[in-house]
Design a protein around this motif. Structure first.
Motif, PDB file in Angstrom:
ATOM      1  N   HIS A  95      55.517  51.675  -4.537  1.00  0.00           N
ATOM      2  CA  HIS A  95      56.380  51.948  -5.234  1.00  0.00           C
ATOM      3  C   HIS A  95      56.201  53.097  -6.123  1.00  0.00           C
ATOM      4  N   LEU A  96      55.264  53.208  -6.638  1.00  0.00           N
ATOM      5  CA  LEU A  96      54.712  54.369  -7.345  1.00  0.00           C
ATOM      6  C   LEU A  96      54.807  55.580  -6.517  1.00  0.00           C
ATOM      7  N   LEU A  97      53.945  55.296  -5.279  1.00  0.00           N
ATOM      8  CA  LEU A  97      54.088  56.672  -4.382  1.00  0.00           C
ATOM      9  C   LEU A  97      55.382  57.005  -3.896  1.00  0.00           C
ATOM     10  N   GLU A  98      56.478  56.195  -3.923  1.00  0.00           N
ATOM     11  CA  GLU A  98      57.595  56.528  -3.565  1.00  0.00           C
ATOM     12  C   GLU A  98      58.190  57.395  -4.594  1.00  0.00           C
ATOM     13  N   HIS A  99      58.098  57.222  -5.662  1.00  0.00           N
ATOM     14  CA  HIS A  99      58.597  57.882  -6.927  1.00  0.00           C
ATOM     15  C   HIS A  99      57.990  59.443  -6.802  1.00  0.00           C
ATOM     16  N   LEU A 100      56.367  59.447  -6.760  1.00  0.00           N
ATOM     17  CA  LEU A 100      55.868  60.531  -6.744  1.00  0.00           C
ATOM     18  C   LEU A 100      56.040  61.478  -5.547  1.00  0.00           C
ATOM     19  N   LEU A 101      56.448  61.128  -4.569  1.00  0.00           N
ATOM     20  CA  LEU A 101      56.870  61.836  -3.238  1.00  0.00           C
ATOM     21  C   LEU A 101      57.905  62.963  -3.760  1.00  0.00           C
ATOM     22  N   PHE A 102      58.779  62.545  -4.850  1.00  0.00           N
ATOM     23  CA  PHE A 102      59.913  63.346  -5.101  1.00  0.00           C
ATOM     24  C   PHE A 102      59.258  64.557  -6.069  1.00  0.00           C
ATOM     25  N   ALA A 103      57.960  64.261  -6.566  1.00  0.00           N
ATOM     26  CA  ALA A 103      57.783  65.407  -7.283  1.00  0.00           C
ATOM     27  C   ALA A 103      57.373  66.671  -6.570  1.00  0.00           C
ATOM     28  N   ASP A 104      56.405  67.624  -7.080  1.00  0.00           N
ATOM     29  CA  ASP A 104      56.333  68.819  -6.292  1.00  0.00           C
ATOM     30  C   ASP A 104      55.275  68.529  -5.143  1.00  0.00           C
TER      31      ASP A 104
ATOM     32  N   MET B 235      56.656  64.626   2.321  1.00  0.00           N
ATOM     33  CA  MET B 235      56.161  63.482   2.901  1.00  0.00           C
ATOM     34  C   MET B 235      54.579  64.099   3.393  1.00  0.00           C
ATOM     35  N   ALA B 236      54.484  65.389   3.715  1.00  0.00           N
ATOM     36  CA  ALA B 236      52.997  65.569   4.231  1.00  0.00           C
ATOM     37  C   ALA B 236      52.215  66.112   3.228  1.00  0.00           C
ATOM     38  N   HIS B 237      52.616  66.866   2.038  1.00  0.00           N
ATOM     39  CA  HIS B 237      51.765  67.788   1.190  1.00  0.00           C
ATOM     40  C   HIS B 237      52.287  67.396  -0.103  1.00  0.00           C
ATOM     41  N   PRO B 238      52.322  66.197  -0.618  1.00  0.00           N
ATOM     42  CA  PRO B 238      52.558  65.898  -2.035  1.00  0.00           C
ATOM     43  C   PRO B 238      51.381  66.338  -2.788  1.00  0.00           C
ATOM     44  N   LEU B 239      51.638  66.783  -3.943  1.00  0.00           N
ATOM     45  CA  LEU B 239      50.423  67.120  -4.905  1.00  0.00           C
ATOM     46  C   LEU B 239      49.885  66.160  -5.617  1.00  0.00           C
ATOM     47  N   LEU B 240      50.670  65.060  -5.749  1.00  0.00           N
ATOM     48  CA  LEU B 240      50.264  63.690  -6.534  1.00  0.00           C
ATOM     49  C   LEU B 240      49.322  64.218  -7.832  1.00  0.00           C
TER      50      LEU B 240
END
Length: 771
Positions: free
Chosen positions: A45-54, A106-111
């Protein structure tokens, strides 16, 4: 519609759907990774949220979320047990720009750790928000009865406690989850829009090849039921029956749902209503794994008693027995209804249904019939899972998936079979149509907008000067629901729903099919007496209680129409309406058929009342506020809201971390148009939330001063691409008197509107207790 699918060299599966008549286009990426695959509760769930970040190539206002908001589009994501999905919808000519952003995130999230810290806090706020949400509680309790897999018992939403304080460790876990599962062989890219299949294929290949190659090995996850029964204390009265289905076929689920929700005379739902047992039924695919599916039939009970639950369950099994004996023609008829409903969905909702829910069967052939009978055999015996919930039920304090519940679990007992004489009706063909002769009577003043095509729509507005109160609207819905069910089998969609806070009644279908339905409708409306109107009070009061116990901001939104329209009527004693489509003869035939209805005349927009501040009681401990500023529905004001939306989210949700609910948009409600601001926070006080809106408006002044004519024109084109065309909304626009049209808006116009908004006094709703 045309469809194609293939697999790219990197392993990515692409599904392409060309719908030439569509105005919008949608994209969705599904990933075979969900809550059952996470090492830390809530990590997926957290990863889902973070993928919408930079991401690497799209940052800040250029990333997918603010970009789609600026395009007047829609987007979201969803994490399930074994699958996650990310999706958006925009104007067709913007599809490629959206796909570029979707694949990059999806391919290059900064996380980044700053984003991780923020989104972990947001999910913690979301978890607190869901603690009293009835459907979330029920789902958590129901899945606790699964004997396997063990992953089904875990806490899955996530909160501050599960994520912990070690940001580097959490960041490493997120990157590991992403690197393992977010690879091309584990994903599917769906594209749907008016483009040709070849154009969609080139688009999918251009951006799909950017996803990293690889395939994730996942262990089989077979659901197993414990064969138990639950009693759950909840704000909603319901009986839920669940079954584990192996080798699932989504098309059989879709057909079963279509038949379960049938409201026509003699149907399961109609007979349960006649017995005062149940008011609605839903079928949900609660958990889906590659091997098994937990399907749940949810009965909304009028009274959560053991006797009522027993009667409902026994009648349901009797209905399943009779359903198994129905001929192919009956199934074909319901499948056609199912396809009609599906075809009316937006591209985005169609893609979501294909990936996360179910789709209608294309045909009823031998292979389908075999799967159909197998499904019904599994649902014929006593349910594997059974849950009865209601306000008066008591249970022991229990922690299920992180939710504190009052719950008792018992062995599953046998349910007595219903009366063998109980007989249900399954429609297989449209009802006979009445004569199309024009009846006598003086035609009413029915507005008419001719248009091409055989389908016509009639919109009727009860009590047009004051609007209809919720109890009156619910009374209409209750009185007409069986007729609405019968009409669907005749090819007519009869709908009684609140649209933008206004109750409307509409009929849609071919002109000659509308006439007999309209005859029956007029007769039922004339037969309504005071007891019929009062019957709507109980469901309206129930809706208020459920809003009180649900998510706070939803309660404020539900209360806004009453604040704007305090003189709404409990009983409809006047009508007005509009016909879209059809020729002059049909217009006259319908206008004469409407003549028995009382008080028919052209609508008059209700007088605007002074803005008020209103407290709305909720059980939530979160602070929630809603500010609605009335403005004309002209282009400058809609453009202003369109530009506000991503900045409001960025400033208050991302930068200042107000909470999970942060929303700004142009909004219609109860005959008024305006700009709506909504906030809900578990930490901020009311004064700080109101001040946050003031601060936002102040901060937007220099930003709006930087908007040039070209940027404004791009926003204008996006606004026009999302223009609402539904007849129901067109009728509301005519009723409101939306005549202000602007073909050109300058940056100076926009800035002037912004400064004017800062001086307005709007409707202020909050759940702040009254001293």
């Amino acid at each position: 519609m045309q469809r194609a699918s293939e697999r790219l060299a990197n392993g990515l599966r692409i599904e392409l759907i060309s719908t030439p008549a569509a105005q919008q286009a949608a994209a969705l990426i599904s990933v075979e990774c969900g809550s059952f695959h996470e090492p830390i509760p809530g990590l997926a769930h957290l990863l889902e949220h973070l993928l919408f970040a930079d991401s690497t190539h799209f940052r800040h206002q250029q990333r997918l979320m603010p970009w789609v908001q600026g395009q007047q589009g829609q987007l979201n994501a969803s994490t399930h047990a074994c699958r996650s999905a990310f999706f958006f919808e925009v104007a067709a000519d913007q599809l490629e720009a959206g796909v570029a952003r979707l694949t990059d995130m999806m391919a290059h999230p900064l996380l980044q750790q700053s984003d991780i810290r923020r989104e972990a806090q947001v999910i913690d706020a979301e978890c607190q928000l869901l603690q009293k949400e009835s459907r979330t509680q029920a789902a958590a309790a129901l899945t606790s009865m699964l004997a396997a897999p063990a992953e089904a018992q875990r806490f899955q939403v996530g909160n501050a406690a599960t994520f912990g304080d070690d940001l580097p460790a959490l960041q490493a876990a997120l990157r590991q989850l992403h690197q393992r599962y977010y690879v091309a062989g584990n994903m599917t890219l769906w594209l749907q829009g008016p483009h040709s299949l070849e154009t969609l294929r080139q688009l999918a290949q251009r951006y799909g090849t950017l996803l990293p190659a690889g395939q994730a090995e996942t262990p089989p996850l077979c659901l197993q039921a414990s064969g138990a029964s639950q009693r759950l204390r909840s704000a909603s009265s319901a009986l839920r029956l669940g079954w584990i289905v192996a080798d699932a076929d989504a098309t059989t689920f879709s057909l079963l749902r279509q038949m379960i929700v049938d409201e026509a005379s003699g149907s399961l739902l109609a007979q349960l209503r006649d017995r005062q047992l149940c008011q609605a039924i839903a079928l949900d695919l609660t958990i889906v794994t590659p091997q098994t599916t937990l399907i749940v039939v949810d009965f909304s009970l009028l009274n959560a008693t053991d006797d009522a639950a027993t009667q409902v369950e026994s009648l349901f099994y009797r209905w399943v027995q009779q359903l198994m004996q129905q001929p192919d023609a009956v199934l074909q008829h319901y499948a056609a209804l199912d396809r009609t409903v599906f075809s009316a969905l937006s591209p985005l909702r169609q893609l979501r249904a294909r990936v996360l829910d179910c789709v209608p069967p294309a045909s009823i052939d031998e292979a389908f019939l075999t799967r159909w009978q197998a499904l019904l055999h599994q649902c014929q015996a006593a349910s594997h899972l059974r849950q009865l919930s209601g306000e008066n039920i008591t249970g022991a304090p229990t922690l299920c998936q992180g939710f504190a519940l009052s719950l008792t679990t018992l062995p599953l007992s046998a349910v007595p079979m219903a009366d063998a004489d109980a007989h249900f009706v399954f429609f297989s063909a449209p009802q006979n149509r009445a004569t199309t002769e024009t009846p006598g009577g003086v035609p009413v003043a029915l507005a008419h907008q001719p248009q091409n095509g055989e389908e016509v729509t009639l919109v009727l507005h009860p009590a047009p000067e004051t609007g209809l109160a919720n109890c009156g609207g619910e009374a209409l819905r209750m009185a007409l629901r069986t007729l609405a069910g019968d009409a669907r089998h005749a090819g007519v969609n009869l709908c009684i729903e609140p649209e933008q806070g206004v109750w409307l009644l509409s009929l849609r279908g071919q002109g000659d099919a509308l006439l007999p339905v309209l005859d029956a409708l007029s007769a039922r409306l004339l037969a309504m007496q005071e007891p019929h109107w009062q019957a709507g009070r109980a469901p309206a009061e129930l809706a208020v209680r459920q809003a009180h116990d649900g998510i706070a901001i939803r309660a404020l939104l539900a209360a806004l129409p009453e604040a704007l329209q305090p003189q709404a009527a409990d009983v409809s004693d006047s009508w007005s309406g509009m016909l879209v489509g059809g020729d002059a003869w049909l217009h006259q035939a319908i206008a004469r058929r409407l003549s028995p209805l009382p008080g028919w005349h052209h609508p008059v927009h209700p007088a605007r009342h002074a803005a008020v501040a209103r407290a709305v009681a909720t059980s939530s401990r979160d602070r929630a506020i809603l500010l609605f500023c009335p403005v004309p529905a002209s282009a400058r004001w809609q453009l202003l809201a369109q530009i506000y939306e991503p900045h409001f989210f960025q400033q208050l949700r991302v930068e200042r971390q107000v909470g999970y609910v942060v929303s700004c948009r142009f909004h219609y409600c109860a005959g008024e148009s305006g700009i709506l601001f909504a906030l809900q926070s578990p930490n901020w006080e009311y004064a700080a939330l109101w001040q946050a809106i003031e601060d936002f408006l102040h901060a937007m002044t220099p930003l709006l001063g930087e908007v040039n004519a070209q940027q404004l024109d791009e926003h204008y084109q996006a606004l026009m691409a999302r223009a609402e065309e539904s007849v129901r909304l067109r009728w509301l626009a005519a009723w409101r008197g939306d005549v202000e049209r602007e073909n050109r808006v300058t940056p100076d116009d926009l800035l002037a509107a912004h400064r004017q908004l800062q001086q307005l006094t709007g409707w202020r709703l909050s759940n702040q207790p009254v001293a």
